[in-house]
Design an enzyme around this catalytic site. Sequence first.
Site, PDB file in Angstrom:
ATOM      1  N   ASP A  39      -5.658   3.237   8.000  1.00  0.00           N
ATOM      2  CA  ASP A  39      -6.982   2.847   8.013  1.00  0.00           C
ATOM      3  C   ASP A  39      -7.383   1.446   8.463  1.00  0.00           C
ATOM      4  OD1 ASP A  39      -7.218   5.598   7.521  1.00  0.00           O
ATOM      5  OD2 ASP A  39      -8.715   5.305   5.631  1.00  0.00           O
TER       6      ASP A  39
ATOM      7  N   VAL B  16      -1.720  -7.386  -4.462  1.00  0.00           N
ATOM      8  CA  VAL B  16      -1.413  -8.239  -3.663  1.00  0.00           C
ATOM      9  C   VAL B  16      -2.679  -9.271  -3.316  1.00  0.00           C
ATOM     10  CG1 VAL B  16      -0.743  -9.032  -1.201  1.00  0.00           C
ATOM     11  CG2 VAL B  16       0.361  -7.251  -2.353  1.00  0.00           C
TER      12      VAL B  16
ATOM     13  N   ALA C 102      -5.672  10.906   7.812  1.00  0.00           N
ATOM     14  CA  ALA C 102      -4.513  11.102   7.357  1.00  0.00           C
ATOM     15  C   ALA C 102      -3.236  11.018   8.461  1.00  0.00           C
ATOM     16  CB  ALA C 102      -4.462  12.055   6.282  1.00  0.00           C
TER      17      ALA C 102
ATOM     18  N   GLU D  58     -18.239  17.747   2.502  1.00  0.00           N
ATOM     19  CA  GLU D  58     -17.743  18.617   1.532  1.00  0.00           C
ATOM     20  C   GLU D  58     -18.311  18.309  -0.039  1.00  0.00           C
ATOM     21  OE1 GLU D  58     -13.558  18.156   3.993  1.00  0.00           O
ATOM     22  OE2 GLU D  58     -13.981  16.585   2.579  1.00  0.00           O
TER      23      GLU D  58
ATOM     24  N   GLY E   9       0.867  -1.094   0.035  1.00  0.00           N
ATOM     25  CA  GLY E   9      -0.082  -0.017  -0.112  1.00  0.00           C
ATOM     26  C   GLY E   9       0.964   1.270   0.037  1.00  0.00           C
TER      27      GLY E   9
ATOM     28  N   GLY F 145      -0.436   4.496   0.167  1.00  0.00           N
ATOM     29  CA  GLY F 145      -0.920   5.530   1.035  1.00  0.00           C
ATOM     30  C   GLY F 145      -0.158   6.540   1.852  1.00  0.00           C
ATOM     31  N   PHE F 146      -0.945   7.130   2.906  1.00  0.00           N
ATOM     32  CA  PHE F 146      -0.079   7.997   3.734  1.00  0.00           C
ATOM     33  C   PHE F 146       0.899   6.867   4.765  1.00  0.00           C
ATOM     34  CE2 PHE F 146      -3.420  11.083   2.971  1.00  0.00           C
ATOM     35  CZ  PHE F 146      -2.580  12.105   2.403  1.00  0.00           C
TER      36      PHE F 146
END
Lengths: 451, 451
Positions: free
Chosen positions: B316, B96, B332, B187, B27, B29-30
């Site tokens: 997450d 994966v 995040a 948002e 992964g 991501g952050f």
Amino acid sequence: MISEAGFSSKCCHDQGQGLSKHVVVVGGGFAGLNAAKGLGGKPNILVTVIDRCNHHLFQPLLYQVAMAALSPAEIAVPIRHILARYRNITVLQDEVCDLDLAGHRVMARNCSLVYDYLILACGVRHSYFGHEEWEEAAPGLKTIEQATEIRRRVLTAFEAAERSRDPEQVRKLLTFVIVGGGPTGVELAGAIGEMSRFTLARDFRNINPKLARIILIEAGPRILSTFAEVLAVKATRDLENLGVQVWTSSKVSRVDNNGCDLGTTRVEAATILWAAGVQAAELGRKLAVPTDPLGRIPVEPCLNLKGHPEVFVAGDLAHFTHGRAKPLPGLAPVALQQGRWIARNILRKNAGEKPLPFHYLDKGQLATIGRGRAIIQLGRLRGSGLFAWLIWLSTHIYYLVGFKNRLFVTMQWAWSFFSFNRGARLIVNKEWRFYRPTPAADIRQPGGKGL
Amino acid sequence: MISEAGFSSKCCHDQGQGLSKHVVVVGGGFAGLNAAKGLGGKPNILVTVIDRCNHHLFQPLLYQVAMAALSPAEIAVPIRHILARYRNITVLQDEVCDLDLAGHRVMARNCSLVYDYLILACGVRHSYFGHEEWEEAAPGLKTIEQATEIRRRVLTAFEAAERSRDPEQVRKLLTFVIVGGGPTGVELAGAIGEMSRFTLARDFRNINPKLARIILIEAGPRILSTFAEVLAVKATRDLENLGVQVWTSSKVSRVDNNGCDLGTTRVEAATILWAAGVQAAELGRKLAVPTDPLGRIPVEPCLNLKGHPEVFVAGDLAHFTHGRAKPLPGLAPVALQQGRWIARNILRKNAGEKPLPFHYLDKGQLATIGRGRAIIQLGRLRGSGLFAWLIWLSTHIYYLVGFKNRLFVTMQWAWSFFSFNRGARLIVNKEWRFYRPTPAADIRQPGGKGL
């Protein structure tokens, strides 16, 4: 369904409906957009622009989207936004499927419009010379969708090569074939050369992107046939400096998902791009007039259809020869000038004056090969190298629609120029759904073959 | 196929292979990216980052891509580009599919890797609480593909409404339902409100975009349940000022292509967006450990899996509770700090030191509603309005990856702020082929129904 009455009554209540003429513009490219602009805000004129896309596309820079240098939105602006300030112009996103010249009617998928004047400017698409089945393996470059598909394929090939351990496979993945040695083919080949040699060079561990094999295939004896030979030679040398092999007098006889055949020569390649031919939009055939071999519509000196002073054809779709050895080429300046000219002629006719025969002001032609490399030709004037590239750069920025886009593209380019980077190296999948009906049934087991 | 030996031997020849530990990060991501950065350039460490996308996505701004304010490439950067300067990091684009904890092995579609340390940071996806068939009608917002799909739907609805003459149809086309009153839902709703009231207002002739009906549906008693009530009230008022109807305590019981049911209430809407729930990535189940109801993996204080000091879970996907009433939220900053912490713990273990229990530094939470409207909460500190919005703005720019992206996003925002415009109002079709196998069979005849 939209009735024509619905439209006329909608937009003209403040302009004296009885006098207003309804101009329908099919196509929001350079020709259609400039025709509409020329009619924008004029009294007693109502304009409907109809296009199947919501955006006007700055096609000369489309190859930069395909090559991850620009984002789609930087060269595509909503047509309705460009024309928003003209209150007499309505923009519809719809696909025109048929024309009724006798009844002055345009039929689209979702609506039908009656016109007083019709401007057909729906351009060309790429052509496979009767081998439309090649498209799946060799996408052309005419739309944003195709540009992002090409970007996806080129970047995915590098990713798959990085994963693969089979040298044969890696060689195939790092072979890029571009079919067609016109300006688009040259720009694509040059951009892949630059990307592999500079942008991607440091980002991979298992492959050396610099070793990518890029082949530009041209059926004719030389590339860039519309330019002077000396410039084509210069461009060939520039391409070769970027690692591109230029194969002239080579005709593709077969294209499949694993490569292509040139007569008896086989080239194994995972990525093939098509920049070889164009063909006029389907809609032209609905006019039931004889066309040229590319399907383009011959037009009268005033850009109207023979026998139909109220129907105009402009841009790539028009075949205009008057007083010339060859028809006008399918270039943005031709389309732009024709669009403006048609607007002027409609205004003249509306004022009871005679339309004027179109006069093309040749501003020359340009092609770019890469950073600081371009060629320019204007009559007998010829130039190449950095000087030509700076002219290419400023012309393209000048003509780009909208102040903001100009600014942003200029900045992207400045950034790329100094950093050798490309801002939009994004692989976007075609599927957006996660919970799709046939889930992951095709997951290859580890041990299966790559790509 | 890539053998694990292939990888290890490839990247470490200058670092003393015998000592090197191979860290596999699943992964980008952050969490994954920051773990990799923390290990980048460190001696005796080899890192392989594996992600099914080629890009790291700045998810907090994804709604701006969906709402045509930013281009995808402005918030998505190739992972391999971000990590290019660390020569001990290899990046692979692959998915994966399985894990073998006993054999220390990760199995992907096209390769298989053996690890010394494993970092699982593959995040969450949106969830329909068992109604996955709703996805087709109500896309969620987790990927670039989904964001462009949402953009396509929202802009297409306005285009279809402009074409339509059926008031019922127009009303349905101009109704936008957002399910889920968390930050993403707020948002999205605020952005549609702004877009219809400001950006699109002048561009249409047959419809008034300002009359668009935007409904934000929340099952709980109030929106933004993780924020203080006073801030949620403020946000509700801000949303209502933008024309958004906020329906709390309303549960969606059915979603289809024409709208949704809330118990006995039916809402006809052409566009439904899903921001209601998340569920941990599928891969978490391969660990065969008990998960929380969302499928997240409980982790030990040092962020490792119970009984597996060499397997870490972050972001997450991780369920971290130690010393807290509630598990850490899927934000995040949590992912970022956990990624860094894991890198530090691996380096400590490699140096023979004990790993340290994770300590989360709460930097508060933010949500924006629109231009100059946001809410902020940090412990007992609370703020709203322009002040909160400026903090939101600077925080997001600060954390955005890459100097160039920061610069460009800042400029896009400055431009939008002063011009009320949106730079990326592009409808991109899903199909790129022109010569597709089943051509235009579904062209509706004029006279057929719109949209």
